[in-house]
Design an enzyme around this catalytic site. Structure first.
Site, PDB file in Angstrom:
ATOM      1  N   GLY A   1      14.559  -9.701   0.453  1.00 58.73           N
ATOM      2  CA  GLY A   1      13.796  -9.864   1.758  1.00 58.73           C
ATOM      3  C   GLY A   1      14.250 -10.900   2.609  1.00 58.73           C
ATOM      4  O   GLY A   1      14.629 -11.808   2.100  1.00 58.73           O
ATOM      5  N   GLY A   2      14.761 -10.461   4.054  1.00 59.35           N
ATOM      6  CA  GLY A   2      15.232 -11.463   4.916  1.00 59.35           C
ATOM      7  C   GLY A   2      16.447 -11.625   4.975  1.00 59.35           C
ATOM      8  O   GLY A   2      17.191 -12.641   5.518  1.00 59.35           O
ATOM      9  N   VAL A   3      17.508 -10.754   4.221  1.00 53.33           N
ATOM     10  CA  VAL A   3      18.965 -10.955   4.227  1.00 53.33           C
ATOM     11  C   VAL A   3      19.640 -10.242   5.134  1.00 53.33           C
ATOM     12  O   VAL A   3      20.860 -10.338   5.479  1.00 53.33           O
ATOM     13  CB  VAL A   3      19.378 -10.765   2.830  1.00 53.33           C
ATOM     14  N   GLY A   4      18.676  -9.367   6.005  1.00 56.18           N
ATOM     15  CA  GLY A   4      19.468  -8.662   6.954  1.00 56.18           C
ATOM     16  C   GLY A   4      19.820  -7.029   6.612  1.00 56.18           C
ATOM     17  O   GLY A   4      20.778  -6.302   7.198  1.00 56.18           O
TER      18      GLY A   4
ATOM     19  N   ASP B   1      11.020   1.014   4.213  1.00 56.45           N
ATOM     20  CA  ASP B   1      10.059  -0.287   4.000  1.00 56.45           C
ATOM     21  C   ASP B   1       9.030  -0.318   4.512  1.00 56.45           C
ATOM     22  O   ASP B   1       8.923   0.413   5.920  1.00 56.45           O
ATOM     23  CB  ASP B   1      11.175  -1.418   4.879  1.00 56.45           C
TER      24      ASP B   1
ATOM     25  N   THR C   1      18.230  -4.390   7.145  1.00 54.48           N
ATOM     26  CA  THR C   1      17.988  -3.499   8.379  1.00 54.48           C
ATOM     27  C   THR C   1      18.988  -3.397   9.337  1.00 54.48           C
ATOM     28  O   THR C   1      19.480  -2.479   9.654  1.00 54.48           O
ATOM     29  CB  THR C   1      16.458  -3.829   9.067  1.00 54.48           C
ATOM     30  N   SER C   2      19.633  -4.599   9.623  1.00 45.72           N
ATOM     31  CA  SER C   2      20.555  -4.773  10.525  1.00 45.72           C
ATOM     32  C   SER C   2      21.908  -4.062   9.957  1.00 45.72           C
ATOM     33  O   SER C   2      22.854  -3.612  10.803  1.00 45.72           O
ATOM     34  CB  SER C   2      20.941  -6.057  11.072  1.00 45.72           C
TER      35      SER C   2
END
Length: 451
Positions: free
Chosen positions: A137-140, A165, A142-143
């Site tokens: 989680g939080g590593v990007g 997600d 989605t981007s």
């Protein structure tokens, strides 16, 4: 076990003893996701009074931070090159961007930095390809997923990006609502591109599960057995109300059902034009659970349903008529399992599917990526690429931090304007030049944040 679980449930809702602390970072996407989380916490009567905004670029953060960070990330990049599970993967480095990657123009820019020359040769031909993005989680993730979708669409390939997600950050990334459970065209300021997006609907999937386990047959069967003087059997069957079992299904079941529906949806002739389909998956643990859920259904719920089939109203009818009649619940479950097995087989198809791991250059993230890569290979999921996101370039200067500082102020203002979040106490956690790992580092960081 039920008693212990109820104790935990009550504890989480006890405002005298328990509080939920939201952790976020100063970006629009993270703030919007935190706002949705807070709404759900309020809905579930869970006490939340504080939000920690982590990785805040302070006024004094400058050249020293850049030099120390460059040195720190070399350790994790060296580990990534040497780790047995990761060393065979193609490495794709995505640089730190001074502005948040949000909206089609920013995704297009980011995608050209990351994906150029990566999939150009693979794009030859019109065969349909599936890509799953996953990682910590939080590593990007989605981007990376959204930028790849924009890249494919810009290259002329009709593309669908699917958010599996539960946090559903794809709409934030595209800066456009994509709810409704069907592919929606993405509006691009850069001109029309064949890009569509959709979110899976876990609640709709949960409703479908409940319908598949409908207990109408059980109720009718109880009446028949009572009339036949077999009330004892009827009493035992009352404990086999399978709909109740799925009121709160195990984590990931509804997501797996939703994904299987997406796989069926893209088989529909109406959507046959999609040539690139990208799944933005949940964090690592969720993703791994999804891949084993068809077996879970078969080994647990499936056995219960088949037991009920043997004792069902249709079995009683068959006894008197001699004609075999199937339990509708069994038929629905078999259809559901077949869909999920088809999705599972698709994700293991090396000719059509690829899992891309996304990480960042820290030891914690790379170590989790190593475990994910090993688990995927054990499960025969094709994986041969890893994106290392947020890599600080050798020529980075304090100018990058100044731009990011201005960008984070816009996100913090957005947080202060949100009706729910503005009521919380805001705790700022500074951007640290070394990874916060180990007790000494945690003590230092804690002294900065929790004082």
């Amino acid at each position: 076990m039920q008693h212990r679980i109820q104790l935990v449930k009550n504890l989480f809702r006890n405002k005298e003893t328990t509080e939920f602390v939201i952790a976020t970072i100063p970006t629009y996407m993270a703030v919007d996701e935190s706002a949705r989380l807070l709404q759900q916490l309020h809905k579930d009567n869970i006490n939340c009074k504080r939000i920690v905004v982590n990785q805040v670029v302070g006024e004094k953060t400058g050249e020293t931070y850049v030099r120390m960070k460059l040195k720190d990330q070399q350790q994790s990049l060296a580990f990534l090159r040497e780790d047995p599970a990761l060393s065979q993967l193609t490495k794709i480095e995505a640089p730190v961007i001074d502005l948040e990657v949000r909206g089609v123009p920013a995704l297009s820019y980011f995608g050209n930095l990351v994906w150029s020359d990566v999939y150009d040769s693979m794009n030859a031909g019109a065969d349909r390809k599936f890509f799953l993005m996953g990682g910590k989680g939080g590593v990007g993730k989605t981007s990376c997923a959204a930028s790849l979708a924009v890249k494919f669409a810009s290259d002329g390939y009709p593309t669908l990006i699917v958010s599996t997600d539960p946090a559903h950050s794809v709409s934030d990334s595209l800066d456009q609502g994509i709810g409704g459970g069907k592919p929606m065209p993405v509006i691009s300021p850069l001109g029309d591109i064949p890009l569509y997006a959709m979110e899976t609907d876990p609640e709709q999937a949960r409703a479908e599960l409940r319908q598949a386990m409908s207990d109408e047959n059980s109720k009718k069967l109880n009446e028949v057995l009572d009339a036949l003087g077999m009330g004892t059997v009827a009493d035992q069957l009352k404990d086999l109300q399978l709909g109740d079992l799925l009121d709160t299904p195990p984590p990931g079941v509804d997501e797996a059902v939703a994904i299987s529906k997406v796989v069926q949806l893209v088989k529909n002739p109406q959507y046959s034009h999609f040539k690139r389909i990208i799944f933005d998956t949940a964090p690592t643990g969720h993703t791994l659970r999804l891949l084993t859920l068809p077996e879970f259904l078969d080994n647990t719920i499936g056995k219960l349903v088949r037991l009920r089939q043997k004792l069902s109203l249709n079995a009683v009818k068959s006894f008197f008529t001699g004609k075999e009649e199937k339990d509708p619940a069994v038929e629905k479950l078999d259809e559901l399992k077949g869909r999920m097995a088809e999705a599972r087989d698709l994700f293991r198809n090396k000719n059509s599917t690829e899992f891309v791991i996304v990480t960042i250059p820290t030891m914690m993230a790379v170590s989790e990526s190593s475990r994910l890569a090993a688990a995927l290979k054990d499960d025969n999921i094709p994986v041969n690429k890893i994106v290392v996101n947020q890599v600080l370039q050798d020529n980075a200067t304090e100018k990058l931090l100044a731009t990011r500082r201005a960008d984070q102020q816009r996100a913090l203002s957005h947080m202060r304007e949100d009706p729910g979040l503005k009521e919380l106490q805001v705790i700022q956690g500074p951007l640290i030049d070394l990874e916060v790992r180990g007790v000494p580092a945690l003590m230092y960081y804690g002294s900065q944040v929790w004082k």
